[in-house]
Design a protein around this motif. Sequence first.
Motif, PDB file in Angstrom:
ATOM      1  N   MET A 172       0.821  -1.209   0.000  1.00 35.75           N
ATOM      2  CA  MET A 172       0.000   0.000   0.000  1.00 35.75           C
ATOM      3  C   MET A 172       0.859   1.265   0.000  1.00 35.75           C
ATOM      4  SD  MET A 172      -3.289  -0.330  -0.215  1.00 35.75           S
ATOM      5  CE  MET A 172      -3.764   1.267   0.442  1.00 35.75           C
ATOM      6  N   ILE A 173       1.937   1.254   0.768  1.00 36.57           N
ATOM      7  CA  ILE A 173       2.828   2.426   0.792  1.00 36.57           C
ATOM      8  C   ILE A 173       3.461   2.623  -0.584  1.00 36.57           C
ATOM      9  CG2 ILE A 173       4.958   3.369   1.766  1.00 36.57           C
ATOM     10  CD1 ILE A 173       4.252   1.970   4.395  1.00 36.57           C
ATOM     11  N   ALA A 184       6.829   9.086  -6.255  1.00 39.11           N
ATOM     12  CA  ALA A 184       8.001   8.264  -5.944  1.00 39.11           C
ATOM     13  C   ALA A 184       8.215   7.243  -7.052  1.00 39.11           C
ATOM     14  CB  ALA A 184       7.817   7.554  -4.608  1.00 39.11           C
ATOM     15  N   SER A 185       9.467   7.088  -7.505  1.00 40.59           N
ATOM     16  CA  SER A 185       9.743   6.251  -8.667  1.00 40.59           C
ATOM     17  C   SER A 185      10.725   5.118  -8.392  1.00 40.59           C
ATOM     18  CB  SER A 185      10.282   7.115  -9.814  1.00 40.59           C
ATOM     19  OG  SER A 185      11.453   7.811  -9.398  1.00 40.59           O
ATOM     20  N   GLY A 186      10.980   4.801  -7.126  1.00 39.25           N
ATOM     21  CA  GLY A 186      11.890   3.715  -6.779  1.00 39.25           C
ATOM     22  C   GLY A 186      11.860   3.475  -5.282  1.00 39.25           C
ATOM     23  N   PRO A 187      12.497   2.415  -4.800  1.00 37.58           N
ATOM     24  CA  PRO A 187      12.465   2.074  -3.373  1.00 37.58           C
ATOM     25  C   PRO A 187      12.965   3.190  -2.467  1.00 37.58           C
ATOM     26  CG  PRO A 187      13.361   0.261  -4.657  1.00 37.58           C
ATOM     27  CD  PRO A 187      13.234   1.414  -5.591  1.00 37.58           C
ATOM     28  N   THR A 188      14.039   3.861  -2.864  1.00 38.39           N
ATOM     29  CA  THR A 188      14.588   4.940  -2.033  1.00 38.39           C
ATOM     30  C   THR A 188      13.599   6.097  -1.932  1.00 38.39           C
ATOM     31  OG1 THR A 188      16.847   4.349  -2.657  1.00 38.39           O
ATOM     32  CG2 THR A 188      16.499   6.553  -1.758  1.00 38.39           C
ATOM     33  N   ALA A 189      12.986   6.453  -3.075  1.00 39.30           N
ATOM     34  CA  ALA A 189      12.016   7.548  -3.079  1.00 39.30           C
ATOM     35  C   ALA A 189      10.769   7.182  -2.283  1.00 39.30           C
ATOM     36  CB  ALA A 189      11.642   7.904  -4.520  1.00 39.30           C
ATOM     37  N   ILE A 190      10.323   5.940  -2.395  1.00 37.69           N
ATOM     38  CA  ILE A 190       9.154   5.502  -1.634  1.00 37.69           C
ATOM     39  C   ILE A 190       9.431   5.589  -0.129  1.00 37.69           C
ATOM     40  CG2 ILE A 190       7.721   3.497  -1.050  1.00 37.69           C
ATOM     41  CD1 ILE A 190       7.959   2.652  -3.987  1.00 37.69           C
ATOM     42  N   ALA A 191      10.617   5.110   0.289  1.00 40.27           N
ATOM     43  CA  ALA A 191      10.965   5.131   1.710  1.00 40.27           C
ATOM     44  C   ALA A 191      11.047   6.563   2.236  1.00 40.27           C
ATOM     45  CB  ALA A 191      12.288   4.401   1.927  1.00 40.27           C
ATOM     46  N   LYS A 204       4.812   9.995   7.682  1.00 46.49           N
ATOM     47  CA  LYS A 204       4.742   9.033   8.787  1.00 46.49           C
ATOM     48  C   LYS A 204       3.416   9.116   9.544  1.00 46.49           C
ATOM     49  CE  LYS A 204       7.363   7.663  12.903  1.00 46.49           C
ATOM     50  NZ  LYS A 204       8.615   7.918  13.684  1.00 46.49           N
ATOM     51  N   ASP A 205       2.974  10.322   9.884  1.00 46.58           N
ATOM     52  CA  ASP A 205       1.747  10.471  10.671  1.00 46.58           C
ATOM     53  C   ASP A 205       0.543   9.906   9.924  1.00 46.58           C
ATOM     54  OD1 ASP A 205       3.225  11.665  12.643  1.00 46.58           O
ATOM     55  OD2 ASP A 205       2.680  13.722  12.085  1.00 46.58           O
ATOM     56  N   LEU A 206       0.449  10.212   8.653  1.00 45.02           N
ATOM     57  CA  LEU A 206      -0.660   9.691   7.842  1.00 45.02           C
ATOM     58  C   LEU A 206      -0.634   8.172   7.795  1.00 45.02           C
ATOM     59  CD1 LEU A 206      -2.970   9.886   5.712  1.00 45.02           C
ATOM     60  CD2 LEU A 206      -1.166  10.026   3.973  1.00 45.02           C
ATOM     61  N   LEU A 207       0.521   7.596   7.477  1.00 44.31           N
ATOM     62  CA  LEU A 207       0.615   6.153   7.279  1.00 44.31           C
ATOM     63  C   LEU A 207       0.386   5.380   8.575  1.00 44.31           C
ATOM     64  CD1 LEU A 207       3.651   6.052   4.818  1.00 44.31           C
ATOM     65  CD2 LEU A 207       1.208   5.920   4.274  1.00 44.31           C
ATOM     66  N   LEU A 208       0.893   5.882   9.672  1.00 45.25           N
ATOM     67  CA  LEU A 208       0.683   5.197  10.954  1.00 45.25           C
ATOM     68  C   LEU A 208      -0.783   5.247  11.374  1.00 45.25           C
ATOM     69  CD1 LEU A 208       3.805   6.342  13.022  1.00 45.25           C
ATOM     70  CD2 LEU A 208       3.400   4.110  11.950  1.00 45.25           C
ATOM     71  N   SER A 209      -1.505   6.258  10.895  1.00 45.95           N
ATOM     72  CA  SER A 209      -2.918   6.381  11.274  1.00 45.95           C
ATOM     73  C   SER A 209      -3.843   5.519  10.425  1.00 45.95           C
ATOM     74  CB  SER A 209      -3.356   7.847  11.170  1.00 45.95           C
ATOM     75  OG  SER A 209      -3.436   8.253   9.813  1.00 45.95           O
ATOM     76  N   CYS A 210      -3.376   5.103   9.231  1.00 43.98           N
ATOM     77  CA  CYS A 210      -4.298   4.405   8.332  1.00 43.98           C
ATOM     78  C   CYS A 210      -3.843   3.004   7.917  1.00 43.98           C
ATOM     79  CB  CYS A 210      -4.554   5.245   7.089  1.00 43.98           C
ATOM     80  SG  CYS A 210      -3.115   5.496   6.028  1.00 43.98           S
ATOM     81  N   PRO A 218       3.066  -1.894  12.970  1.00 39.39           N
ATOM     82  CA  PRO A 218       3.440  -2.027  14.394  1.00 39.39           C
ATOM     83  C   PRO A 218       4.889  -1.667  14.689  1.00 39.39           C
ATOM     84  CG  PRO A 218       3.253  -4.185  13.355  1.00 39.39           C
ATOM     85  CD  PRO A 218       2.712  -3.192  12.381  1.00 39.39           C
ATOM     86  N   HIS A 219       5.750  -1.725  13.688  1.00 36.73           N
ATOM     87  CA  HIS A 219       7.168  -1.418  13.893  1.00 36.73           C
ATOM     88  C   HIS A 219       7.592  -0.151  13.153  1.00 36.73           C
ATOM     89  CE1 HIS A 219       7.882  -5.216  15.984  1.00 36.73           C
ATOM     90  NE2 HIS A 219       7.114  -5.788  15.059  1.00 36.73           N
ATOM     91  N   GLY A 220       6.640   0.709  12.896  1.00 34.49           N
ATOM     92  CA  GLY A 220       6.970   1.974  12.268  1.00 34.49           C
ATOM     93  C   GLY A 220       7.088   1.885  10.759  1.00 34.49           C
ATOM     94  N   ILE A 221       7.731   2.879  10.164  1.00 28.42           N
ATOM     95  CA  ILE A 221       7.855   2.988   8.713  1.00 28.42           C
ATOM     96  C   ILE A 221       8.990   2.086   8.211  1.00 28.42           C
ATOM     97  CG2 ILE A 221       8.296   4.548   6.787  1.00 28.42           C
ATOM     98  CD1 ILE A 221       5.642   5.031   8.220  1.00 28.42           C
TER      99      ILE A 221
END
Length: 387
Positions: A37-38, A47-54, A61-67, A71-74
Motif C-alpha cells: 500500500m505504501i 516516488a519512482s523507486g524504493p529509495t524515493a518511496i521510503a 509518517k503520521d498519515l501512514l501510521l494512522s491508516c 506495528p514497527h513503524g515505517i
Amino acid sequence: MSKHDRVSLDEVSDYFSELADPRSSVNVLHPFVSVVMIALMGGLSGASGPTAIARWAELKKDLLLSCLDLPHGIPCKDVFRRVLCTLNPGAFQACFTNWIQSLREVAVSSTDSSEPSVTAIDGKTLRRSHDQSRGLGALHVVSAWVTDLGLSLGQVATDEKSNEITAIPELLKLVDLKGTVITIDAMGTQTARAAQIVAGEADYVLALKGNQEGLYQTVLAYIDKQMDSNFTKCGARRQTTRETSHGREELRQYIQMPAPSDLPDLDRWAGLQSIGLVIRTSLCQGKETTESRYYISSLPVSVKRFAHGVHSHWGIENTCHWCLDVTFREDESRIREKNMRETFAWLNRFTLSLLKQHPGRQSIAMKRRSCAWSDDFLLQVLTGKTT
C-alpha cells in the motif's frame, strides 16, 4: 484522517489480501499488505523507486501510521527493495482485477456515450531499462488501454519489441473483452488474434500492412478499384474530421465498406465484415503530407464507429504513453532488476488510471503533485471518494 477514510482505505487494502508474501518468514517486521500500500501511495505521489518511496513514507509518517497496520513503524528502503524485487509481477497485476473492474463500472456508468468502449493494444519501450552487463534488454510493455475511460486493464512485459506478437495473445487472456472494440496495429494483425477477439465476444479494428502481404495487396487493389467510381458502387460510408493543434492542421477522411464476398481467405478471418481506408492529410509550417492506412474489421458498416476505433487507437499515444514519458519520466527510469522494473511499469499504468478517474480538471502532473502535497487529495484519488 476520519474513521470513514480509514474504512475506505481498508477496502482498498482488501484488494491485496490474497497476494502471497514473497519474503522469507525470518525477521519479518512489516505487514506485507502495508508495504504494498505504501508503494502504491508513494507512486501516486511521484516516488519512482524504493529509495524515493521510503523517503516519501518517512515524511508522511503520521498519515501512514494512522491508516495502515505498521506495528514497527515505517519500513526502510531495503524492505521496499526486497519486496519489489521478489514480488511476482504477474501475481501482483492479477490482484488488481477486481479493483479495475470496479473502476471500469463506475467510469462506464458516468459516460454519456452509447458506443462500446475501445481498448487499444499497443506497446511501449522503457528505453533506459537495459543492462548490457547482465544481458538484460530494454523492457517492452504491451498494454491494454481503454482510451475512452483512461483506464489500463493489464500489461504483458517482454525484453524485445519483436516479442510483441507473442505478448498480445497473453494480454488478451488477462482482460475482459466482452462488448468492447479491440484495436491493434499491423504487427498484431493475425487470424488467430481475430478469432481470439471474436471468441471473447468483442469486435476488432486491425491495421493492415505488408506483414499480411496477400490480404494487404488484395484490399489495396479492391479499394483502388472503388476509387474509380468514387466509392459509389460498394456501399461505402464516409466521415471527415478536421483538427488543429500546436500549429498543425489535420484532415482525416474515414471510408468504410463491406468486405467483398470474393475476398481471398475471407473465411480465415473470424467475423470479418468490413474493410476501411483512412487518408490523413497534415499541414504544418506550410508543408503538406498525406498518408493512407488500411484496416479490416469485424464491425458492420458504421463509419462513425469505425472512425472512433481508429482515432481511439491513435489516442493511446497522447492519453497514456505521453503521460508516462513526460509526467512519470518512465523513459528515464534506471531500474534494472527484472521483477522490479515490470512491477513499477504496472504501478505507473495503474496510478495513471487512478489519476484519470479523479474528476478534477487539473492536469495529470498537477494531480500527482497534489497527491504529494495533500493527504486528503491522495486519499480521494486512492479511494475514489471525493466528498
